[in-house]
Design an enzyme around this catalytic site. Structure first.
Site, PDB file in Angstrom:
ATOM      1  N   HIS A 272       8.136  -5.409  -9.805  1.00 55.04           N
ATOM      2  CA  HIS A 272       8.618  -6.535  -9.166  1.00 55.04           C
ATOM      3  C   HIS A 272       8.051  -7.713  -9.895  1.00 55.04           C
ATOM      4  CE1 HIS A 272       9.950  -4.720  -5.257  1.00 55.04           C
ATOM      5  NE2 HIS A 272      10.797  -4.382  -6.335  1.00 55.04           N
ATOM      6  N   TYR A 281       5.143   1.952  -5.820  1.00 55.47           N
ATOM      7  CA  TYR A 281       6.294   2.254  -6.782  1.00 55.47           C
ATOM      8  C   TYR A 281       5.368   2.755  -8.135  1.00 55.47           C
ATOM      9  CZ  TYR A 281      10.082  -0.700  -5.320  1.00 55.47           C
ATOM     10  OH  TYR A 281      11.213  -1.259  -4.952  1.00 55.47           O
ATOM     11  N   ARG A 335       4.771  -4.371   0.311  1.00 56.76           N
ATOM     12  CA  ARG A 335       5.334  -4.196   1.834  1.00 56.76           C
ATOM     13  C   ARG A 335       4.994  -2.745   2.583  1.00 56.76           C
ATOM     14  NH1 ARG A 335       9.856  -3.522  -1.750  1.00 56.76           N
ATOM     15  NH2 ARG A 335      11.358  -2.165  -1.133  1.00 56.76           N
TER      16      ARG A 335
END
Length: 840
Positions: A272, A281, A335
């Site tokens: 991101h 990720y 998150r």
């Protein structure tokens, strides 16, 4: 353990492709001339990866996985039997919810998988396979084929989630589909291309902000399978070439396609564009590329050891420092910290990838990975994706010739400056620190996940103790029970903030009519809502052997700054941050924390949290302490403590806090009960009750207590804490210009210089901004870095008798100057890297 595998630039990766047998057909410009892939072998490898082989599935270690596959498939078939009108599976009402549609495709895949698992009860069951094929046809006709009706909800479902399940199901049932519905595969591939809306002409676009890192690996992995199904060499070749770009070490000064997502020279991983993300990720990317290596093995004429070696480096330098006794640290999960899966389950996924990777890496690297597999806590292989992985893992664990060994040395300090993270490890504990800057986001919130993240990048730290079940002290329950304004290590203003759903009534800010075009996945949403950058440049540090220093200037986030500039709409909610200049000095027995120039801003008070820890309600917690004038300190005491000790006698762990400045400290226990939904909207409404220990220092709005200094002492005894009264630590400076510590026993002076120009720290004269560590002994060793990543040079003068150069890193010069010895490091384009010189 340092890897011998070199970092590869994106250009070097592309140059490797023609010479690497695994990727012989990868470079787009050579696709026409490349030897065609063995599509049948590629498909067979894929089936073996996910369904197993006859040999593998006959092993007793795999029996549990096969039973779980069968049980899941039977549950899905029962749900098909119970489906009502307009449903394929009971309870999945389709047409408006992309997550439910994704689940429907997942269920079909799970059924198909059981019919291809050799030795399973449903293996080769033609009737069941027909039901899956019919289900694929029905879903396409009613919910996927019409692109004008699709693409609602999350883009990820349409471009990655659904295509992943579809592509694998098409591979598993390839022969049956050719028999029953020969046009179905081509029809689905055309639709999946049409849904690739963030791509270009139905293909990957390396210039798209959506097609990077783990997302790119997922998309290209699917396209490799699609090309094999249709014998489309061009599709396979381009997908391999596109995926190969994720292996390149990111050079922030020579970005390819503008991509900042991926692995950096110091082991950092970003997704991101600005989020530290190794544990989520990064983990997904690792899994996907290892699966690709397995899929392509023998199908393109080689084994891919070159690229496997690059992935080995990811493990050794990127993952291993972040794994403590089988737990993935919170600082690199974005998150995902609000999810109910744990740091242990994160590591199980990584363990599966490591076990597979060991078969592709050559030489010492393979042995090192196998030793690490044995070193990590034994994994529950029932959570592994591949039966083949289970067999490989079991073989490694059972091999008495493989000794268990960590990839980390016993003492290690790692500056992940490319992602504003720091990890400091010693036998008995690990310390993890989350920073932020104008390069790295303060936090990540998205889709109702991590609802109260505001201070997670403001110097929040996590002290992991050996022997703990980390689920009892960190993970989702830590964020559930601990106030977001009292995370360990942060300085926060005294105020109450509203979550995004509370502010806007939805999971994002919606205003498509504004010039910034705020929609759920717009760039403006990312910039100002999901993962805003900080405003400070100074965030970084240096390491000297196994010792480290880090520093950060706390700032507002990008949203608050933009609102003051009139860039954002009037109804856009922003919050002003507190101010502080902070340093962390990491030694053997303690981590010293300095905070200066602390202010709540805007006539607000602020609070610095020394620590917050959770414990089970039944645990026996003992708080002890001593005042500066002697005598016991007790919870509620308003006199400044010299030290405090938090001990969980039930778990036999303890942490001490030695205060190097005098100020009142509020410390005590509170029983807190909250639902896990307070941190993530989709969490089960599970009530969590914890005893929460908090020690904090108040900074009144009217002024006072602008600077504090204390040491975190893992596994401390009261006797050791008393020793700090005359102990080795001396605060040399603690203001907004310079923060410096001397550790007498180690012979170390360390400093962060935040201001420009020459600044003094004991016998050092530092041209700041800079981070510096100097250790004196038979040799004097100097470590320098530029935490702003903007300077061409960093210089320190060691005052006193002249010293001569012994050894130095490239880019470091040493010369005599009046009054001492100057060490100068060329930091231009070094991206926060530490430079060292040894003098005598």
């Amino acid at each position: 353990m340092e890897s011998a595998v070199p970092h590869l630039s994106r250009r070097q990766i592309l140059s490797l492709l023609p010479a690497t047998a695994l990727l012989a057909m990868a470079a787009p410009m050579r696709a026409a001339a490349a030897a065609p892939a063995d599509h049948a072998r590629l498909l067979a490898n894929t089936v073996a990866t996910f369904a197993g082989t006859a040999e593998v599935n006959a092993r007793p270690e795999v029996a549990g996985k096969l039973a779980a596959m069968l049980d899941t498939a039977r549950q899905r078939l029962a749900a098909m039997d119970q489906a009502g009108d307009g449903e394929l599976f009971a309870g999945l009402t389709l047409g408006t919810d992309d997550a439910k549609l994704r689940s429907a495709y997942q269920y079909l895949y799970e059924i198909a998988l059981a019919t291809r698992a050799p030795g399973g009860e449903l293996d080769g069951d033609a009737a069941v396979q027909r039901r899956v094929v019919d289900g694929l046809q029905w879903l396409h006709e009613h919910h996927f084929g019409d692109q004008s009706k699709g693409y609602y909800g999350n883009w990820h479902s349409w471009e990655i989630g659904i295509p992943t399940h579809v592509s694998r199901t098409l591979v598993l049932l390839d022969e049956r589909i050719r028999e029953l519905r020969p046009d179905l595969t081509a029809t689905y591939i055309a639709s999946m291309d049409a849904y690739l809306r963030n791509g270009k002409d139905g293909d990957v676009d390396l210039d798209s902000r959506f097609h990077t890192g783990a997302n790119l690996a997922d998309i290209t992995g699917n396209r490799i399978l699609q090309g094999a199904l249709t014998a489309d060499d061009a599709r396979v070749s381009k997908a391999i070439s596109d995926q190969a770009t994720v292996f390149a070490t990111i050079d922030p000064y020579d970005l390819q396609h503008g991509v900042t997502d991926g692995y950096y020279h110091d082991g950092s991983f970003i997704q991101h564009h600005s989020v530290a993300y190794t544990g989520s990720y990064g983990r997904a990317l690792l899994t996907r590329v290892v699966q690709t290596l397995k899929t392509l093995e023998g199908a393109t004429g080689g084994g891919g050891s070159d690229l496997a070696g690059v992935v080995y480096r990811w493990i050794a330098d990127g993952f291993a420092p972040l794994i403590f006794e089988g737990w993935m640290m919170e600082i690199v999960k974005g998150r995902a910290v609000s999810r109910t899966n744990t740091g242990y389950s994160d590591v199980r996924v990584i363990t599966e990838a490591i076990a597979d990777l060991a078969g592709h890496v050559e030489g010492d690297g393979s042995q090192a990975l196998k030793q690490y597999v044995k070193f990590l806590p034994e994994a529950d292989t029932g959570t592994f994706v591949s039966p083949v992985s289970i067999a490989r893992y079991a073989a490694i664990r059972a091999d008495s010739a493989i000794p268990a060994a960590d990839l980390n040395p016993p003492e290690r300090s790692v500056a992940f400056n490319s992602m504003d993270r720091t990890v400091h490890r010693r036998p008995g504990y690990a310390f993890a620190l989350a920073r932020s800057s104008d390069r790295i986001s303060k936090y990540e919130y998205m889709n109702g996940e991590n609802l109260m993240p505001w201070f997670q990048g403001d110097g929040a730290y996590y002290l992991y103790l050996s022997g703990e079940d980390q689920r009892e002290v960190f993970g989702v329950d830590y964020y559930t029970a601990v106030s977001p304004y009292r995370l360990a290590g942060i300085t926060a203003p005294e105020e109450e903030r509203r979550t995004v759903p509370e502010s806007y009534g939805r999971f994002w800010y919606e205003n498509p009519d504004h010039p910034l075009n705020f929609t759920s996945s717009s760039e403006s949403q990312n910039t100002y809502v999901y993962f805003p950058l900080a405003g400070n440049a100074f965030s970084g540090g240096a390491t000297l052997g196994a010792y480290g220093v880090a520093g950060m200037v706390q700032s507002d986030d990008a949203a608050y700054t933009a609102k003051q500039q009139g860039i954002l709409p009037d109804d856009f909610v922003v919050y002003r941050n507190a101010r502080a200049t902070k340093s962390w000095f990491m030694f053997d027995d303690e981590i010293v924390v300095l905070a200066a120039d602390v202010s709540g801003q805007g006539r607000r008070a602020a609070v610095t949290t020394v620590d917050s820890r959770i414990a089970a309600p039944g645990d026996t917690i003992v708080l002890t302490g001593e005042g500066w004038r002697g005598g016991s300190w007790r919870a509620g005491d308003t006199s400044p403590p010299r030290w405090l000790r938090y001990a969980n006698d039930t778990r036999r762990t303890a942490i001490g806090y030695a205060f190097l400045t005098r100020q009142p400290v509020a410390a005590g226990l509170e029983t807190v009960t909250r639902s896990r939904r307070v941190v993530r909207a989709s969490n089960p409404d599970t009530s969590v009750t914890k005893n929460v220990f908090t020690a904090s220092i108040a900074h009144p709005a009217a002024g006072g207590v602008p600077a504090v200094a204390y040491a975190l002492v893992p596994n401390a005894t009261e006797a050791r804490l008393r020793g700090y009264a005359d102990g080795p630590l001396t605060v040399l400076a603690n203001d907004r210009h310079v923060q410096a510590i001397r550790h007498r026993a180690l012979g170390i002076v360390a400093a962060n210089v935040f201001a420009g120009g020459p600044r003094h720290a004991e016998r050092l004269l530092v041209d700041g901004p800079a981070s510096v560590i100097v250790r004196s002994g038979e040799r004097t060793v100097v470590a320098l870095s530029d935490p702003t990543m903007k300077r061409d040079h960093v210089t320190v003068v060691l005052r006193g008798r002249p010293l001569r150069l012994d050894t130095a890193d490239e880019g470091v010069t040493v010369r005599r100057v009046p009054g001492g010895t100057q060490v100068r490091a060329t930091t231009r384009r070094a991206h926060g890297r530490t430079f060292t010189a040894t003098l005598r």
